[in-house]
Scaffold this motif. Structure first.
Motif, short mmCIF file in Angstrom:
data_model
loop_
_atom_site.label_atom_id
_atom_site.label_comp_id
_atom_site.label_asym_id
_atom_site.label_seq_id
_atom_site.Cartn_x
_atom_site.Cartn_y
_atom_site.Cartn_z
N TYR A 251 4.30 3.87 3.88
CA TYR A 251 3.45 2.81 3.32
C TYR A 251 2.60 3.44 2.24
N ARG A 252 2.57 2.82 1.06
CA ARG A 252 1.83 3.37 -0.06
C ARG A 252 0.56 2.57 -0.31
N GLY A 253 -0.56 3.27 -0.35
CA GLY A 253 -1.83 2.63 -0.67
C GLY A 253 -2.06 2.58 -2.16
N ILE A 254 -3.28 2.22 -2.56
CA ILE A 254 -3.63 2.14 -3.97
C ILE A 254 -3.67 3.56 -4.56
N PRO A 255 -2.98 3.81 -5.66
CA PRO A 255 -3.03 5.16 -6.26
C PRO A 255 -4.44 5.52 -6.69
#
Length: 473
Positions: A251-255
């Protein structure tokens, strides 16, 4: 120095100060300007920037009131960076005599290109540590004798070949710092700045599996059940199968590229994993599938500190009694309902350490070195204490000018044998009274420390920035 030269130096300083307003007016994007009126201190008065920023005050309703702290319990395992998967260890038996039992060099310390960042873990009579160059060591918890070591730093050619195969255009093994260790199911799980997740045999140190990942991992892993979880430097949490090493989900969060030289670890309870990101996000996900359940952003802009724009959650989130406690560098400490993510209370505290819920209260150390005790249910404050009182000093400079003010950086706290125990960058292990905040004892450790102590089988373990593991009995 003759009198004329002194006058020239002072005149130059006065001119510099007088020109500050002009400099502020020409900074781009409105930097340096303020919409607030500027206060001027009268003679004999000091205005504390830190107090203005925090704006914390003890609650009158709690004045003189006591609070409950449970008695210490034996720590028979310390398998995770935060002690257990919830990162919630209230009060342990450890370091009763508060004396050094032994000290061991475990390998490479911090330098310009590497950092010692991994918390100590312990299980089955051994302590496991990671040095600044990806060497894992297993030491006897009682004597410090080395049982085995495993160097996970890749060969330069092999590393470049692996990066090309991932479509990352090569790379270098230089500066692959960070990572950490966790214990579970007879394995030692190791995350690495060299872009690998590895499982070692707990008894021998032999590699069971090693999985390459796209970007470096500076934080230590958390293992729970059949999954091991880790957050990489691009704000992606990844779950790996503990048996095969296969990535199960991500799962990728906000960069957010702006981050601190500290790294956090997820917290897990049941089928819920709490992921902290450098964007200030706290995200709850299903541990089995990676599906997001809720999200909160712990972020607060400040007119007095540009550093508040760094929103990193560098301290581990803590799961305790149905709440998630987390603090961001930008100045938000929150108690969040674990089911909904809704805040129970929020305080303007900036921190880089994990909160410590114990009994009726929550302890937190701010980035400025203030220890605060908070009522767990209401968020009201019992008291605060400046840990750096008497420790602030000036370094460098000429004739009292151009020097810098140095304040120790604190890590912790841990509640051990009726003491609040913290380490600091001055190389101290310091104990405080948990009810009053008064200092009760201290030990010189021989080098700076930026990692909170761990507890196991009646001892405290501290890893210094030089790469020395110290056991305190």
């Amino acid at each position: 120095m003759n009198r004329v030269l002194k006058v020239v130096l002072l005149s130059g300083l006065a001119a510099t100060v007088a020109s500050c307003g002009t400099v502020r007016n020409i900074l781009p994007f409105g930097l340096g300007k303020t919409d607030q009126p500027q206060a001027t201190a009268s003679e004999g008065q000091r205005i504390s920037v830190l107090e203005f920023e925090q704006q914390l005050a003890p609650s009158a309703a709690l004045s003189g009131r006591d609070f409950f702290i449970p008695g210490p319990q034996a720590a028979t395992a310390w398998t995770q960076p935060g002690g257990n998967a919830e990162n919630a260890v209230e009060h342990v038996i450890g370091g009763v005599d508060f004396t050094v039992a032994w000290r061991r060099d475990i390998g490479a310390g911090s330098s310009r290109t590497r950092q010692v960042m991994a918390p100590v873990v312990a299980d089955n009579g051994r302590v496991f540590v990671l040095d600044g160059e990806a060497t894992v060591s297993a030491l006897d918890a009682g004597s410090g004798a080395v049982a085995w070591t495993a160097n996970l730093k890749p060969d330069e050619r092999e590393f470049r070949r692996s990066m090309f195969s991932l479509g990352l255009g090569g790379g270098s093994t230089g500066g692959g710092f960070g990572g950490g260790v966790a214990v579970g199911g007879g394995k030692i799980f190791v995350s690495s700045g060299y872009r690998t997740m590895t499982a070692l045999d707990q008894a021998t140190g032999a590699v069971i599996w090693s999985t390459p990942v796209d970007v470096p991992i500076h934080g230590a892993p958390t293992v729970s059940g059949s999954r091991v979880f880790v957050v990489d430097v691009e704000n992606q949490i990844q779950a790996f199968d503990t048996t095969t090493g296969q990535q199960v989900w991500s799962y990728r969060g906000i960069p957010e590229p702006a981050r601190l030289m500290r790294a956090s670890s997820p917290a897990v309870t049941g089928d819920t994993v709490i992921a902290p990101f450098s964007s200030g996000e706290v995200v709850a996900l299903r541990a089995s599938t990676g599906q997001a359940v809720w999200q909160q952003v712990l972020s607060r802009a400040s007119r007095t500190s540009a550093l508040s724009e760094i929103r990193d959650i560098a301290g581990r989130p803590v799961i305790s009694r149905g709440a998630v406690y987390a603090v961001s560098h930008s100045g938000v400490l929150s108690a969040l309902d674990i089911r909904s993510g809704q805040p129970k209370w929020t305080l303007p505290i900036a921190g880089v350490n994990a909160p410590l819920p114990v009994g009726d209260v929550v302890y937190i150390v701010s980035k400025t070195g203030e220890l605060t005790v908070i009522n767990r249910e209401s968020g009201q404050i019992y008291w605060t204490r400046d840990l750096n009182e008497g420790r602030v000093r000036r370094e460098g400079g000429v004739l009292g000018f151009w020097g810098r003010t140095v304040r120790p950086i604190w890590s912790g706290p841990l509640m051990a044998s009726n003491r609040l125990v913290l380490t600091n960058s001055d190389g101290e292990l310091v104990a405080f009274d948990p009810k009053t905040g008064a200092q009760t004892a201290s030990i010189r450790l021989g080098g700076p420390v930026f990692i909170a102590p761990a507890a196991y089988n009646g001892a405290l373990y501290v890893l210094t920035d030089k790469g020395d593991l110290v056991s305190i009995r």
